[in-house]
Design an enzyme around this catalytic site. Structure first.
Site, short mmCIF file in Angstrom:
data_model
loop_
_atom_site.label_atom_id
_atom_site.label_comp_id
_atom_site.label_asym_id
_atom_site.label_seq_id
_atom_site.Cartn_x
_atom_site.Cartn_y
_atom_site.Cartn_z
N LYS A 79 0.88 -1.25 -0.18
CA LYS A 79 0.18 -0.03 -0.11
C LYS A 79 1.17 1.48 0.45
O LYS A 79 2.32 1.41 0.35
CB LYS A 79 -0.86 0.41 1.05
CG LYS A 79 -2.47 1.27 1.13
CD LYS A 79 -2.65 0.95 2.55
CE LYS A 79 -3.79 1.31 2.62
NZ LYS A 79 -4.77 1.61 3.83
N SER A 154 -9.59 1.74 3.25
CA SER A 154 -9.28 2.40 2.37
C SER A 154 -7.91 1.83 1.38
O SER A 154 -7.83 2.14 0.41
CB SER A 154 -7.75 3.15 3.12
OG SER A 154 -7.62 2.47 4.10
N SER A 178 -10.16 -1.52 6.89
CA SER A 178 -9.95 -1.01 5.77
C SER A 178 -8.76 -1.85 4.88
O SER A 178 -8.34 -1.94 3.87
CB SER A 178 -8.71 0.54 5.85
OG SER A 178 -8.90 1.15 6.22
#
Lengths: 491, 470
Positions: A79, A154, A178
């Site tokens: 990420k 997210s 997330s």
């Protein structure tokens, strides 16, 4: 042989046995990513050259007959809020465009030592604030099972990359849900380890007492393998804990020893008939297999959500204060007064969702409201934690749907922040308590969208989550409904 | 009409930079005066993704300070964030101890009085802003240096007492070895709160905080100025406003920095990146054992037990190395003499001296007992300091050992009298100076080793006897 259909474990085995080279793996994955990501937009940056160089070194290593570390030749995505030396880390924010942190996160160091091939950085909601990956400054990411839907967030980029077959494994991060929520929307296994299990050093902070690095995979064994590499005490993160062994029973696992709690308050939050129906089907199948599933009562997750909103935004308001545009990141030119300069940098640098949360958190911590909000939230968080810890005296796992609904349309929930957050709600109580939890595939709904199941375990019992997920996979066959490699996906 | 009387109330806040090699939460060096922004890393610059790790040494130093100030210790303390924006504050918050300081409810003995210590806590320093032609330039070398903040109760009653307290406190800290306490380098910084209270009034006036006081002299003068200013204002019927004031050394005046209208809201909350600071009892015990005798107590002991004068003890106590050296040397010779020698003959030397304290006491003792003349003693000291050789060896080489043995000197005298009848006659005839001649002959005969005092007194005695005989 289709490379992309291999799991991390099988890729490693094929590489180890000399059936494929690391360079071939990279070539194949690169090709597929090139096509597939045009639609998915899961990545914000790829690092194929670095990965290829590493692959060549691994091939040499194998030829020399050296020992191969456990993730050798396994392509992995990370990420965009996880730092890596010689790479930008932008957290999908305008503020950090072009920012080179100059150091690697502990998890990145561990992946690299374990021989993993880090192939790129994935899209996310700005500063990990959001549930759809739509607050990214770059572009929204699309759901691999239906391009018109959100992959969740997210960590939507990592979830889409795994769910779309681009990589077998990816790292994400969780504050509320997330990892588990996008894993559920994209048909992955998504693991949130116990708080303190994996170092957060190098993970750009959202809310420190809640943040935890999580993992995505299409197979429980893959999760376990990567988890094993990442877990452990790190002297650079004082909240990591030592002396907690990694325990997985594997073959010796006896599902009939597992007592499953099934909280009705979680079911009451389900917004979708198919999610509800599928969850009950799972329960039925478990009971048929001889597992005791007991309906129980827990604090309404909506209360946890309130607590979460206060604590997460309060910590965020402080964690994000370092973004002043003076030492790193984008700053404007020509402003002489430092107060104005910082104001303008933050005005231009942050998106609306981030600003909203910072403002809320600032309010919750202000002397006028602190007692009413922050102090109260900390207190209720303790109560929720105690309640869950106590429940685990009599139960081994808590089962619920992973999300109240399947993936929704892109753009449909942008306006309503609360509604978006509701997609995370099943994950929140466990996050507050620092408990490990997993979301796992529960098949497809009539629209062909993945549904997800959630399991929560006592602290440090990630192994039990993996074993039981494997067991559910075997008795339900839901995982096998998923098609990860179809190109496109219908809208 | 009687002038209205006021009581002065002063409280102090002292910031000490701890003498650790690395910073509070990262491994950067704490070296002073390194080129700007060279002692920095992603952690102390507050880059995203970095996390603090507590410097254990700083905790031990802070604990030592808290214990030496007789504080109660929070065995479970922790860190908090103090949130505010400033360009030299990298993270947008300072990590400090707010809710649970390391130490609290302590005291410091100043003369006959105890000054209350409200709290002693750990925190990190901010960067330093240097103003250059209207532009602020920031040096982050200082950001993250460990600090101990000491807050007193408002127990101080005069500017003089504030100065004395700070001087004694500084000495104590130097003895603890936890800070360099250099006011010039900013490792000992003080802010003062001062207010006045009418004799018959229950509550004091608003507090004025004085900032950036960088010498004992400045502290004293600023407080004195402020005391007068406030008194005059009150007598004129004005109200004292709560404000922060600076000190203008040139003008000899305090000046307004900012009014304390709205209190800044620091939004304190527990630092989530650091676990609680748990201090085990055995650790507290071992740190307590490591605390030396406080200097003021030590000085008093020297005066009372050894009868050493204030002037000497003052010189010795001001430097811990000197004091320790003195105390060791005093074991082997008269403490009074050792004190005198150190004060008078070794004031320009850096302590501890290169020679063992035993050498110094040996020389002093020999002079005291007449085995060496005073100038010889000084010469031997000089040489041992230069070469590190044992005093005994130097004396042997020079053949300087004085002979005070009475029998030997009496024999010597008989010999001189016999060989110099003329000179003896002169002396007996009243020529007093003739004795110098005889002394010289005696010293020469003994190759300079005869103790001149003994020689002289015995010679006089002998010649007087002759006079009477004659």
């Amino acid at each position: 042989m289709e490379f992309k259909e291999q799991t991390a474990c099988s890729l490693f085995r094929l590489f180890e046995q000399g059936e494929i080279s690391a360079v071939e793996i990279i070539k194949n994955f690169r090709e597929f990513q090139g096509q597939r990501d045009k639609d998915l937009k899961a990545f914000v940056k790829t690092s194929w050259k670095r990965a290829e160089k590493k692959a060549r070194a691994l091939d040499e290593k194998r030829k020399r007959g050296e020992d191969l570390p456990p993730l050798s030749a396994v392509p992995i995505a990370i990420k965009d809020n996880i730092a890596r030396l010689r790479e930008t880390m932008t957290c999908s924010s305008n503020f950090l465009k072009g920012f080179f942190p100059g150091y690697s996160a502990t998890v990145v160091e561990k992946l690299e030592e374990a021989g993993a091939l880090i192939i790129g950085r994935t899209n996310m909601d700005e500063m990990a604030m959001g549930s759809t990956t739509e607050t990214s400054v770059y572009h929204p990411t699309r759901n691999p099972h239906n391009l018109g839907k959100t992959p969740g967030g997210s960590s939507g980029g990592s979830a889409a990359a795994v769910g779309g077959g681009i990589v077998p494994v990816a790292l994400g991060s969780e504050t509320g849900g997330s990892v588990r929520q996008p894993a559920s929307f994209c048909g992955n296994y998504g693991l949130r380890p116990t708080y303190g299990r994996i170092s957060r050093f190098g993970l750009a902070a959202y809310a420190s007492s809640l943040d935890q690095i999580g993992l995505f995979a299409r197979d429980p064994d893959d999760l376990w393998r990567v988890f094993g590499v990442l877990a452990g005490k790190d002297k650079k993160d004082s909240t990591t804990v030592s002396g907690k062994g990694l325990e997985r029973k594997g073959e010796a696992f006896d599902p009939e020893e597992i007592r499953v709690a099934f909280p009705r308050e979680y079911m009451e939050l389900v917004e979708d008939g198919e999610v509800e129906k599928r969850t009950f089907e799972v329960v039925e199948k478990l009971e048929k297999a001889g597992i005791k599933v007991e309906e129980i009562s827990l604090t309404d997750p909506k209360k946890a959500l309130g607590v979460y909103s206060v604590i997460a935004t309060a910590e965020a308001s402080s964690n994000l204060a370092r973004f002043d545009g003076l030492r790193f990141g984008k700053g404007i030119e020509g402003e002489k007064n430092w107060e104005e300069l910082i104001k303008k940098n933050r005005e231009v640098g942050f998106g609306q969702e981030v600003k909203n949360r910072i403002l809320l958190g600032t309010l919750f911590l202000s002397s006028q409201y602190r007692e009413k909000f922050y102090d109260r939230a900390v207190q209720v968080r303790k109560e929720i934690t105690q309640e869950l810890d106590q429940l685990f005296c009599n139960f081994d796992l808590i089962l619920s749907p992973a999300t109240p609904m399947p993936a929704f349309n892109l753009g449909s929930r942008i306006e309503s922040s609360l509604e978006k957050i509701m997609s995370d709600i099943m994950a929140i109580p466990g996050s507050l308590a620092g408990l490990p939890a997993i979301s796992l595939p529960m098949g497809l709904n009539s629209e062909g969208l993945p549904l997800g199941l959630q399991l929560m375990a006592p602290r440090w019992k990630e192994g039990r989550l993996i074993d039981f997920s494997q067991f559910i996979r075997e008795i339900t066959g839901y995982r096998e409904e998923l098609k990860y490699f179809s190109e496109g996906g219908s809208e | 009409m009687m002038e209205k009387e006021f009581k002065t109330i002063i409280g102090l806040e002292i910031h000490l930079q701890l003498k650790t090699l690395s910073k509070m939460f990262c491994s950067c060096s704490t070296e002073f005066a390194a080129p700007a922004n060279t002692n920095t890393c992603p952690v102390c610059l507050g880059w995203p993704g970095t996390l603090p790790s507590v410097n254990q040494k700083a905790v031990l130093f802070g604990l030592k300070g808290a214990l030496a100030l007789n504080c109660r210790i929070n065995r479970e303390s922790g860190f908090d964030r103090k949130n505010y924006f400033y360009p030299d504050l990298p993270k947008g918050f300072q990590i400090t101890q707010y809710a649970r300081p390391l130490g609290f409810e302590g005291f410091f003995t100043l003369g006959e009085k105890n000054i209350g210590i409200r709290r002693v806590h750990l925190e990190e320093d901010a960067g330093r802003t240097i103003y250059n032609q209207g532009n602020g330039e920031i040096d982050f070398n200082r950001a993250g240096i460990p600090l101990v903040e000491i807050v007193t109760e408002p127990d101080i009653e005069s500017p003089g007492e504030a100065r004395d307290f700070l001087k004694d406190l500084r000495l104590l800290i130097l003895y603890l070895g936890i800070s360099d306490c250099s006011m010039e380098e900013g490792s000992f910084r003080c802010d003062a709160n001062i207010s006045l209270k009418g004799e018959e009034e229950k509550i004091s006036q608003n507090q004025v905080e004085l900032k950036n006081l960088n010498s004992f002299q400045a502290i004293f003068r600023a407080l004195e100025y402020e005391e007068k200013r406030q008194k005059k204002a009150l007598l004129d019927g004005e109200e004292i406003k709560g404000e922060t004031r600076g000190w203008d050394e040139k003008e000899g005046k305090t000046f307004l920095l900012r009014e304390k209208g709205k209190k800044e809201d620091y939004r304190y909350f527990p630092e989530p990146d650091l676990p609680d600071l748990i201090l085990r009892q055995d650790l507290i015990g071992s740190v307590a054992e490591d605390i030396p005798e406080p200097p003021m107590q030590r000085e008093k002991r020297w005066q009372e037990e050894w009868g050493i004068g204030k002037e000497e003890t003052g010189v010795l106590i001001s430097d811990k190395a000197k004091a320790d050296y003195f105390e060791k040397a005093a074991n082997f010779a008269s403490p009074k003499e050792v004190a005198k020698w150190i004060k008078e003959h070794l004031y320009a030397h850096v302590f501890p001296l290169e020679i063992p304290p035993e050498y110094l006491s040996e020389i002093i003792k020999m002079v005291e007992e007449g085995d060496l003349s005073f100038p010889q003693g000084k010469e031997v000291l000089k040489e041992t300091l230069e070469t590190g050789r044992k005093p005994g060896e130097i004396i042997d080489d020079k053949g300087w050992k004085q002979i005070s043995n009475q029998e030997y000197i009496e024999e010597l005298i008989e010999e001189i009298i016999e060989n110099n009848p003329g000179v003896v006659q002169d002396y007996l005839a009243g020529k007093e100076k003739a004795i110098q001649n005889l002394m010289g002959k005696g010293m020469k005969k003994s190759e300079g080793q005869a103790n001149p005092q003994t020689l002289r007194s015995l010679l006089e005695e002998r010649l007087k006897g002759r006079e009477e005989d004659g």
